[in-house]
Write an enzyme that holds these catalytic residues in place. Structure first.
Site, PDB file in Angstrom:
ATOM      1  N   THR A 188       0.824  -1.211   0.000  1.00 13.70           N
ATOM      2  CA  THR A 188       0.000   0.000   0.000  1.00 13.70           C
ATOM      3  C   THR A 188       0.855   1.257   0.000  1.00 13.70           C
ATOM      4  OG1 THR A 188      -1.549   1.279   1.379  1.00 13.70           O
ATOM      5  CG2 THR A 188      -0.098  -0.229   2.521  1.00 13.70           C
ATOM      6  N   ASP A 189       0.289   2.345  -0.523  1.00 16.54           N
ATOM      7  CA  ASP A 189       0.995   3.631  -0.475  1.00 16.54           C
ATOM      8  C   ASP A 189       1.121   4.161   0.954  1.00 16.54           C
ATOM      9  OD1 ASP A 189      -1.678   4.304  -0.068  1.00 16.54           O
ATOM     10  OD2 ASP A 189      -1.762   5.822  -1.642  1.00 16.54           O
ATOM     11  N   GLU A 190       0.373   3.584   1.880  1.00 13.86           N
ATOM     12  CA  GLU A 190       0.432   4.063   3.270  1.00 13.86           C
ATOM     13  C   GLU A 190       1.788   3.808   3.927  1.00 13.86           C
ATOM     14  OE1 GLU A 190      -2.807   3.754   5.929  1.00 13.86           O
ATOM     15  OE2 GLU A 190      -4.273   3.366   4.358  1.00 13.86           O
ATOM     16  N   TYR A 200      -1.805  -0.536  10.783  1.00 19.83           N
ATOM     17  CA  TYR A 200      -1.984  -1.198   9.494  1.00 19.83           C
ATOM     18  C   TYR A 200      -0.765  -0.984   8.604  1.00 19.83           C
ATOM     19  CZ  TYR A 200      -3.366  -1.488   4.583  1.00 19.83           C
ATOM     20  OH  TYR A 200      -3.399  -1.750   3.239  1.00 19.83           O
ATOM     21  N   LYS A 258       2.225  -3.654   7.230  1.00 20.18           N
ATOM     22  CA  LYS A 258       2.562  -3.809   5.814  1.00 20.18           C
ATOM     23  C   LYS A 258       4.067  -3.639   5.579  1.00 20.18           C
ATOM     24  CE  LYS A 258      -1.054  -4.729   3.213  1.00 20.18           C
ATOM     25  NZ  LYS A 258      -1.072  -5.987   2.426  1.00 20.18           N
TER      26      LYS A 258
END
Length: 328
Positions: free
Chosen positions: A131-133, A155, A159
């Site tokens: 994810t870009d997060e 979260y 990741k």
């Protein structure tokens, strides 16, 4: 039947995973798809009904937990799996704030089990969906794949842990891996806990869209089918050990997304937007470059306007599917 590719799609009863499995089955006759999913609240067999009916002999579903290595290996061996694409994940940030250990178990322990199983099985490709997060809050500019990782919620942290294990298995064992980091997906079959799906479903029930804080959090929105096309391309042509950002370059605030859906629904802003307290550590802005995946001859096909209109219409027509989920 003999197949060129036997692909295990973990988390394939989820939003993106089910769209990915459907895409491969519709576009290719040379592959067998095995969907492996634990069927938590976010994994739904209802997303896969058409696959069960329409692709007999080329599709199979197995209920299972990616943390259960004995079962994972059994499935890999029985189906002669050569490629694993891992969508299995806990993904809702709000839930990670309340139960972070579940995210670590799935994202870190589960991914490590998959990697070790792939090592034992001798798979030809492992694709980790990230994810870009992981880049954290960017007040300006856009992150390329070499940018430092700066997760700011459990979260995103889980990741990053998953990515670290993927790269460790590549360096230590030579496992053929690639990582994709996708921006915010939206489209058909998304659970109505996510912003676009939640907003569309609320409007269709005559309820207002909910915006966290001042509604100015900015995200890069990509239609799920465009993301799946990029993941498929990276699966086939990505360089082992590399990371690929996937985004459409459609940066919009949550308020802009809400306004777009209101326009599509022909509803006024007054009375149909409400503001709720911001979540803890809510990142203000995510932004990535996608030059690397575009160099593989990929580009998004669905514009933001078209995608939002298509998605709203899908939720309008599929109310029987999401109404019970939205009530949970």
């Amino acid at each position: 039947l003999g197949f060129v590719r036997r692909i295990l799609v973990t988390g394939g009863a989820g939003f993106i995973g089910s769209n990915f499995a459907r895409r491969l089955l519709k576009r290719r006759t040379d592959c067998k798809i095995v969907v492996y999913d634990k069927l938590t609240y976010a994994g739904l067999l209802s997303r896969l009904v058409d696959l069960e009916a329409g692709f007999r002999g080329r599709y199979a579903f197995v209920k299972g937990d990616i943390c259960d290595q004995a079962h994972v290996l059994k499935v890999m061996r029985e189906h002669k799996i050569g490629t694993v694409v891992n969508f299995a994940a806990e993904t809702h940030v709000d839930r990670s704030l309340q139960r972070p250990f579940i995210f670590v178990e799935t994202e870190v322990t589960g991914v490590t089990v998959l990697l070790d199983s792939c090592r034992i099985q001798g798979v030809e490709r492992f694709v980790q969906i990230s994810t870009d997060e992981v880049y954290g809050d960017l007040s300006f500019g856009s992150a390329d794949e070499s940018a430092p990782l700066s997760p700011r919620n459990p979260y995103a942290g889980s990741k990053v842990g998953a990515e670290a294990m993927v790269m460790a298995f590549h360096a230590t064992y030579g496992l053929p891996v690639v990582i994709t980091r996708s921006s915010n997906n939206y489209g058909p079959w998304q659970h109505p806990e996510k912003f676009v799906a939640a907003s569309a479903s609320r409007l269709l029930q005559g309820q207002p869209v909910r915006l966290h804080g001042n509604g100015l959090h900015m995200r890069d929105w990509i239609f799920v089918e465009d993301n799946c096309a990029a993941v498929e391309l990276v699966m086939e042509e990505g360089v082992s050990g590399e990371v690929y950002n996937i985004c459409a370059g459609e940066l919009h605030t949550n308020f802009t997304v809400a306004r777009k859906l209101l326009d599509i629904a022909d509803l006024p802003e007054e009375g149909f937007i409400t503001y709720v307290p911001d979540r803890q550590g809510n990142d203000r802005r995510y932004s990535m470059t996608s030059h690397k995946v575009r160099s593989l001859d990929w580009k998004p096909e669905m514009s933001f306007d078209e995608g939002m209109r298509y998605t709203y219409q899908w939720y309008k027509e599929m109310k029987d599917w999401w109404a019970e989920l939205a009530a949970d």
